[in-house]
Each structure stands twice: as C-alpha cells, then as structure tokens.
Design a protein around this motif. Structure first.
Motif, mmCIF file in Angstrom:
data_model
loop_
_atom_site.group_PDB
_atom_site.id
_atom_site.type_symbol
_atom_site.label_atom_id
_atom_site.label_comp_id
_atom_site.label_asym_id
_atom_site.label_seq_id
_atom_site.Cartn_x
_atom_site.Cartn_y
_atom_site.Cartn_z
ATOM 1 N N GLY A 1 0.803 -1.210 0.000
ATOM 2 C CA GLY A 1 0.000 0.000 0.000
ATOM 3 C C GLY A 1 0.837 1.262 0.000
ATOM 4 N N ILE A 2 0.339 2.292 -0.690
ATOM 5 C CA ILE A 2 0.967 3.612 -0.698
ATOM 6 C C ILE A 2 -0.122 4.628 -0.406
ATOM 7 N N TYR A 3 0.091 5.428 0.619
ATOM 8 C CA TYR A 3 -0.937 6.366 1.060
ATOM 9 C C TYR A 3 -0.369 7.785 1.078
ATOM 10 N N LEU A 4 -1.084 8.691 0.419
ATOM 11 C CA LEU A 4 -0.740 10.108 0.389
ATOM 12 C C LEU A 4 -1.722 10.848 1.280
ATOM 13 N N SER A 5 -1.223 11.410 2.364
ATOM 14 C CA SER A 5 -2.089 12.087 3.346
ATOM 15 C C SER A 5 -3.265 11.186 3.744
ATOM 16 N N GLY A 6 -2.955 9.901 3.910
ATOM 17 C CA GLY A 6 -3.951 8.935 4.361
ATOM 18 C C GLY A 6 -4.812 8.322 3.276
ATOM 19 N N LYS A 7 -4.653 8.770 2.021
ATOM 20 C CA LYS A 7 -5.473 8.261 0.926
ATOM 21 C C LYS A 7 -4.684 7.272 0.075
ATOM 22 N N ASP A 8 -5.293 6.148 -0.254
ATOM 23 C CA ASP A 8 -4.677 5.132 -1.107
ATOM 24 C C ASP A 8 -4.484 5.710 -2.509
ATOM 25 N N ILE A 9 -3.228 5.824 -2.953
ATOM 26 C CA ILE A 9 -2.992 6.468 -4.258
ATOM 27 C C ILE A 9 -3.561 5.658 -5.409
ATOM 28 N N MET A 10 -3.772 4.362 -5.222
ATOM 29 C CA MET A 10 -4.329 3.546 -6.288
ATOM 30 C C MET A 10 -5.818 3.824 -6.483
ATOM 31 N N LYS A 11 -6.410 4.559 -5.545
ATOM 32 C CA LYS A 11 -7.817 4.932 -5.665
ATOM 33 C C LYS A 11 -7.985 6.393 -6.070
ATOM 34 N N ILE A 12 -6.861 7.067 -6.313
ATOM 35 C CA ILE A 12 -6.884 8.448 -6.793
ATOM 36 C C ILE A 12 -6.696 8.428 -8.301
ATOM 37 N N GLU A 13 -7.510 9.186 -9.026
ATOM 38 C CA GLU A 13 -7.353 9.245 -10.478
ATOM 39 C C GLU A 13 -5.931 9.683 -10.805
ATOM 40 N N ALA A 14 -5.273 8.986 -11.762
ATOM 41 C CA ALA A 14 -3.840 9.163 -12.001
ATOM 42 C C ALA A 14 -3.476 10.609 -12.343
ATOM 43 N N GLU A 15 -4.276 11.268 -13.176
ATOM 44 C CA GLU A 15 -3.963 12.646 -13.559
ATOM 45 C C GLU A 15 -4.026 13.576 -12.353
ATOM 46 N N SER A 16 -4.996 13.362 -11.494
ATOM 47 C CA SER A 16 -5.119 14.169 -10.277
ATOM 48 C C SER A 16 -3.933 13.930 -9.347
ATOM 49 N N LEU A 17 -3.540 12.667 -9.223
ATOM 50 C CA LEU A 17 -2.387 12.329 -8.384
ATOM 51 C C LEU A 17 -1.130 13.018 -8.901
ATOM 52 N N ARG A 18 -0.916 12.971 -10.203
ATOM 53 C CA ARG A 18 0.318 13.542 -10.776
ATOM 54 C C ARG A 18 0.327 15.063 -10.730
ATOM 55 N N ARG A 19 -0.856 15.650 -10.588
ATOM 56 C CA ARG A 19 -0.886 17.100 -10.360
ATOM 57 C C ARG A 19 -0.423 17.409 -8.938
ATOM 58 N N ASN A 20 -0.810 16.565 -7.981
ATOM 59 C CA ASN A 20 -0.441 16.778 -6.585
ATOM 60 C C ASN A 20 0.964 16.296 -6.262
ATOM 61 N N VAL A 21 1.475 15.377 -7.076
ATOM 62 C CA VAL A 21 2.816 14.831 -6.869
ATOM 63 C C VAL A 21 3.580 15.043 -8.175
ATOM 64 N N GLY A 22 4.205 16.206 -8.301
ATOM 65 C CA GLY A 22 4.897 16.569 -9.539
ATOM 66 C C GLY A 22 6.280 15.967 -9.627
ATOM 67 N N THR A 23 6.788 15.824 -10.845
ATOM 68 C CA THR A 23 8.096 15.223 -11.071
ATOM 69 C C THR A 23 8.992 16.144 -11.893
ATOM 70 N N VAL A 24 10.231 16.261 -11.437
ATOM 71 C CA VAL A 24 11.272 16.948 -12.205
ATOM 72 C C VAL A 24 12.304 15.889 -12.574
ATOM 73 N N PHE A 25 12.499 15.677 -13.875
ATOM 74 C CA PHE A 25 13.343 14.586 -14.353
ATOM 75 C C PHE A 25 14.806 15.004 -14.477
ATOM 76 N N ALA A 26 15.657 14.024 -14.761
ATOM 77 C CA ALA A 26 17.091 14.279 -14.844
ATOM 78 C C ALA A 26 17.428 15.270 -15.947
ATOM 79 N N LEU A 27 16.822 15.088 -17.115
ATOM 80 C CA LEU A 27 17.074 15.998 -18.230
ATOM 81 C C LEU A 27 15.943 17.015 -18.311
ATOM 82 N N PRO A 28 16.274 18.300 -18.404
ATOM 83 C CA PRO A 28 15.209 19.298 -18.548
ATOM 84 C C PRO A 28 14.443 19.086 -19.843
ATOM 85 N N LEU A 29 13.120 19.142 -19.752
ATOM 86 C CA LEU A 29 12.269 18.884 -20.913
ATOM 87 C C LEU A 29 11.301 20.048 -21.112
ATOM 88 N N PRO A 30 11.829 21.240 -21.464
ATOM 89 C CA PRO A 30 10.905 22.348 -21.729
ATOM 90 C C PRO A 30 10.084 22.086 -22.982
#
Length: 248
Positions: A64-93
């Motif tokens: 299980g993985i829980y973000l602020s107590g919520k199961d991330i597998m039950k959060i819509e993926a696009e909404s999750l990725r808005r709340n959990v942003g990623t900065v990758f190794a190579l800049p991708l402007p």
C-alpha cells in the motif's frame, strides 16, 4: 505529519522484482534524499509515488501507498500527478515561450485569466530562483535558456500546479556546479511549503540537502534515518561502504 506512508511494497516488471517489501514513512515539509547504486530500486520507488511505473509493460505491485492517508491507487492518475509533480534528470521544456511553459498545465486545468496567469508565472519562477534571470524574456523560447535555467524552468512549471509533493529524479545530473547550487538552494527553500523526495547519485548532494536519507540496495531499503546519522554512524555496513565509495 506523515505525507507518504508506504507499507510492504513489492514491485515486479515481468519476472524481475524491482522492489522488495519496502516500508517507509515520509514526513511533510522535509527533504528525503534517496541514494543507492544503479539498479538499487531508487528510481522505481520514486516513480511509484505518482504511479508512473504502471505505464511500463508487465508491471504489478503488492502493498500500500498512502498520500495524506489516501490510497494512491484509488486516486485518479492525472489528479495524483498534479499533486505529486516530477522533475526529471534531463530538462524537458516545451517548444513554447517561457511564459507558456509555466502556464501550460494550469491552462489545461481551466485557468484562463491573464492577470492570474501572470501572477502564477511570477510566483513559480521566484520559487525556482529563476525570476530575476528571465523576467524580461518571458516571451522568449524556452530553448534559448541555458541547461541549468531550463531545469529551473521545469521546476517552476511543476510549482505552477501547486503540488503537495515534488519528486526530483537526479535533477542536477550534467549541470555545472553553479546551476546545481541554485537548484539545491531552491529545494531548501521549497521544503517550507512542499514535501520533497530527491533521488540522487551524488552522495555529497544527498548530505547537503536531505533532512533524512534512505539507502536502497538490490531493491531493498537497507536503512533510513536522519541524514547526519546515515553519513556518520550508519546502522548497516553496506550503507557505510556505499557512502565511502567502496561500491556503486
């Protein structure tokens, strides 16, 4: 306050097990440095926090993985990725202006008011320590920025969406020391408002910015503790061996 709680996490890609029974808690408003040699599972761990792993073929997981107590597998993926942003190794402007790079995501989410967009751009660029360098070049192509500036632009683009958590996947690889310092300065300031998880191959960087450090090896979490303790009196000799450069 716990931001992420990961319980007994196992991940496979086909027959290959990438993570083995990982349990970890990540507190809000801290920087967790994640270190380990190649194929240790650290990037798989990072990508699981906003469900990027499931884009790979033959992925499966247990635990299980829980973000602020919520199961991330039950959060819509696009909404999750808005709340959990990623900065990758190579800049991708994006092939757009500096201004349009920052506002791309928020426009998709419905923000159209020009004044509001301008405020978001200024705030995000200031948080990424880039405003003073580009405030007179907002309509210039992002590709005209230096590599370090492009990486901070990508940080600003992530911040524009007001996430709870920012994932950094080796954000300074290939950057010069000055650009690296500016990104680290930004991280240290950003933790006042955000939770940050940093995967880095640079153990000195992990020591400089991490409040806590987690050491992964062969898909296992060997130990996690306060960064000062990990780098001075680690509990496991394998951690000490990696930090001392005896393998990696």
């Amino acid at each position: 306050m716990v931001k992420f709680s990961i319980n007994n996490l196992d991940i496979w890609f086909g027959s290959i097990q990438a993570l083995k029974n990982v349990s970890i808690q990540i507190s809000a408003n801290e920087i967790l440095s994640v270190i380990g040699p190649a194929n240790s599972g650290k990037t798989t761990f990072l990508r699981m926090l906003n469900r990027l792993n499931e884009l790979q073929p033959n992925f499966r997981m247990q635990g299980g993985i829980y973000l602020s107590g919520k199961d991330i597998m039950k959060i819509e993926a696009e909404s999750l990725r808005r709340n959990v942003g990623t900065v990758f190794a190579l800049p991708l402007p994006l092939p757009l202006s500096v201004f349009d790079n920052i506002t791309y995501g928020v426009r998709i989410h419905g923000v159209r008011n020009r004044v509001e967009l301008a405020e978001i751009v200024e705030r995000s660029l200031k948080q990424a320590y880039l405003w003073e360098e580009v405030k007179d070049r907002l309509n210039t192509s992002a590709f005209k920025l230096s590599g370090g500036q492009q990486q901070r632009l990508c940080i600003a683009r992530t911040l524009a969406l007001s996430p709870e958590v920012i994932l950094f996947d080796e954000p300074c690889s290939g950057l010069d020391p000055i650009s690296t310092t500016r990104i680290e300065e930004a991280m240290l300031k950003l933790k006042e408002k955000y939770t940050i998880i940093l995967v880095t191959n640079n153990v000195k960087q992990a020591a400089r910015v991490g409040d806590k450090t987690a050491f992964f090896l062969s898909g296992e979490l060997i130990e996690m503790d306060r960064t000062e303790k990990i780098f001075t009196t680690p509990s496991d000799k394998r951690t000490d061996g990696y930090i001392q450069g005896k393998f990696g």
